[in-house]
Design a protein around this motif. Structure first.
Motif, PDB file in Angstrom:
ATOM      1  N   VAL A 180       0.860  -1.184   0.000  1.00  0.00           N
ATOM      2  CA  VAL A 180       0.000   0.000   0.000  1.00  0.00           C
ATOM      3  C   VAL A 180       0.899   1.236   0.000  1.00  0.00           C
ATOM      4  N   ASP A 199      -2.307   6.544   1.610  1.00  0.00           N
ATOM      5  CA  ASP A 199      -3.308   6.359   2.661  1.00  0.00           C
ATOM      6  C   ASP A 199      -4.312   7.505   2.701  1.00  0.00           C
ATOM      7  N   THR A 240      -7.659   2.879   2.330  1.00  0.00           N
ATOM      8  CA  THR A 240      -6.265   2.660   2.745  1.00  0.00           C
ATOM      9  C   THR A 240      -5.828   3.570   3.886  1.00  0.00           C
ATOM     10  N   MET A 245      -1.806   0.776  -4.741  1.00  0.00           N
ATOM     11  CA  MET A 245      -1.418  -0.581  -4.371  1.00  0.00           C
ATOM     12  C   MET A 245      -0.625  -1.231  -5.509  1.00  0.00           C
ATOM     13  N   ILE A 253      -9.013  -2.912   6.338  1.00  0.00           N
ATOM     14  CA  ILE A 253      -9.723  -2.240   5.243  1.00  0.00           C
ATOM     15  C   ILE A 253     -11.226  -2.274   5.501  1.00  0.00           C
TER      16      ILE A 253
END
Length: 500
Positions: free
Chosen positions: A126, A129, A134, A161, A203
């Motif tokens: 990941v 954010d 995320t 991602m 998630i």
């Protein structure tokens, strides 16, 4: 309580994963949920699963409008695999076509797709954010798996991602590939990482937090259970054909294997037809695949409304997911009446590879799994197929593998089939009642596309129809046996068998 929709239209694998047990309502092609109300008026979010939505052309104008309106309302939208393609700009679905075959998506994500096959378990990094999905996860790793044909992604949107894969297009090719993209607003996520919500509770928690529904999760799970039972009981999608299960299921399900004399023998087609035909008779059948190409399981899972479990892929060498002995243990107590094993390529493909096991035949031997030998007559005719089958059965006999039936696939002449049936029964000792002739099925596609362009709804219907017409499908249950793992033959033992 919040309401979270899951799309169920032709070509969608609705229960292929659980999506964190979040979905509470089904959305159909008209853009409405079960109560007849429009999706955007009722739902706080929408999940679009994988499948063949692009090939099946299941995206109606009404449905497209509802998805756009959910986005306008700041509802979350998660597109998984083919659902990702729906959210993107366009997909080239012409993998074997000399020219691109373009299917347009909604353009909610500035993304295009081209063919790239991958069926790895993956870890994905990941890298952003700033999205609802995320939040707080930057520089962490999430897990799941890939199962796609169109995995080459070009993005002009927010890339969040990247998956670390080992194989691509059937070759060992370690690389880092884009696997998750969001819009600038951050309420839409498209990803190729199946199991993202099931494997990564953080998630799910982010979605619940966005919906202010963390305290409602138990209620959501209860509604999800009702939805699962309703969806599961219908055979395939939009058929109004329902599964009425047997009252009791064996603790240890028997197994039988579809083993081919080569690629394109029709194993995948027949497996999905057998699953559907048995389900109509109340028999719950789960299909597992020898090797890593879990894409072959999609038609059976579409018929069965089933999740793709880790034990659906039998490990051979360093490819595939779960060793056979663990598969045999893990299918116990799951409510299956039969486990149908689909082989990979020819029975003998990989047999002389020093990695053990590396072939379908070695898996059949190690699990003491009886075999139905399948051969297509398309390339060499019925007589050639018969000779090929006889040679394979001789090899299997040397390996102490039981062949219990034969399927001649795509036949065209009943008289030749009758002669060949006598020949095969005489040579193999197999009862003529367990030697079947399958006539060529007509699979109608909706577009001007290459032969391998798969539309799950048409493929599976044709498979079930031809199986019901030409096979005594209950024989598969009778001929199956409880598997008993007896370890693998060594490479030297296999070489000695070849020399006999």
């Amino acid at each position: 309580m919040v309401k979270i929709g899951i799309l169920e239209v032709d070509g969608v694998l609705t229960l292929y994963e659980h999506f964190g047990h979040l979905p509470t309502n089904v959305v159909k092609a008209d853009g409405k949920i079960e109560n007849g109300k429009k999706a955007h008026e009722e739902l706080d979010g929408l999940i679009i699963p994988g499948g063949t939505i692009m090939e099946s052309e299941s995206l109606t104008p009404e449905l497209a409008e509802e998805i756009n309106l959910i986005n306008d309302n700041d509802g979350f939208i998660l597109g998984m695999c083919a659902g990702f393609q729906i959210l993107g700009k366009e997909t080239d679905v012409g993998r074997n076509s000399p020219v691109p075959i373009i299917r347009e998506g909604l353009g909610l994500l500035d993304v295009t797709f081209e063919p790239l096959i991958n069926t790895n378990k993956v870890e994905a990094d990941v890298v952003d954010d700033t999205t609802l999905f995320t939040k707080g996860l930057k520089d962490t790793t999430v897990t799941g798996f890939h199962c796609h044909t169109y995995g080459k992604i070009e993005s002009n949107d927010k890339n969040v991602m990247y998956s670390n894969i080992v194989r691509a297009n059937y070759k060992h090719k370690p690389s880092r590939v884009l696997s998750g993209v969001t819009n600038k607003k951050g309420n839409i996520l498209g990803t190729t990482v199946h199991g993202l919500l099931d494997n990564n509770p953080a998630i799910v928690n982010n979605i619940l937090d966005y919906l202010d529904a963390t305290k409602q999760y138990d209620e959501i799970i209860a509604e999800n259970k009702k939805l699962h039972e309703k969806v599961f009981n219908e055979i395939a999608v939009n058929t109004n054909n329902f599964y009425i299960p047997k009252k009791e299921h064996p603790e240890v399900p028997p197994m039988i294997m579809l083993m081919g004399t080569g690629s394109e023998s029709g194993k995948t087609f027949l497996a999905s037809g057998i699953v559907g035909a048995l389900r109509e008779r109340g028999i719950h059948t789960y299909v597992v695949k020898v090797g890593p190409d879990i894409r072959d399981l999609s038609p059976s899972l579409y018929m069965n409304k089933e999740k793709l479990h880790d034990y659906a892929s039998i490990k051979i060498g360093d490819i595939g997911w779960t060793p056979l002995d663990e598969v045999i243990e893990q299918v116990k107590g799951k409510g299956y009446d039969l486990v149908l094993v689909e082989g990979v390529m020819s029975a003998a493909t990989g047999l002389l590879n020093e990695k053990v096991p590396y072939s379908t035949a070695e898996i059949a031997y190690a699990g003491n799994i009886p075999v139905i030998m399948v051969s297509s007559v398309s390339k060499g005719g019925i007589e050639t197929a018969a000779i090929d089958i006889e040679a394979h059965i001789k090899l299997l006999n040397k390996m102490d593998i039981k062949t219990k039936g034969i399927i001649l696939n795509r036949t065209y002449d009943e008289k030749i089939v009758a002669h060949v049936t006598d020949f095969l029964s005489d040579k193999s000792g197999i009862d003529k009642n367990n030697i079947w002739s399958i006539t060529k099925a007509k699979v109608e596609n909706k577009g001007r596309v290459p032969e391998d362009y798969l539309q799950l709804e048409n493929f599976t219907k044709a498979a079930k129809d031809v199986v019901n017409k030409d096979l005594d499908v209950m024989k598969f249950v009778e001929l199956a046996e409880i598997p008993k793992f007896r370890d693998y033959l060594t490479f030297n033992e296999i070489v000695d068998i070849y020399k006999k």
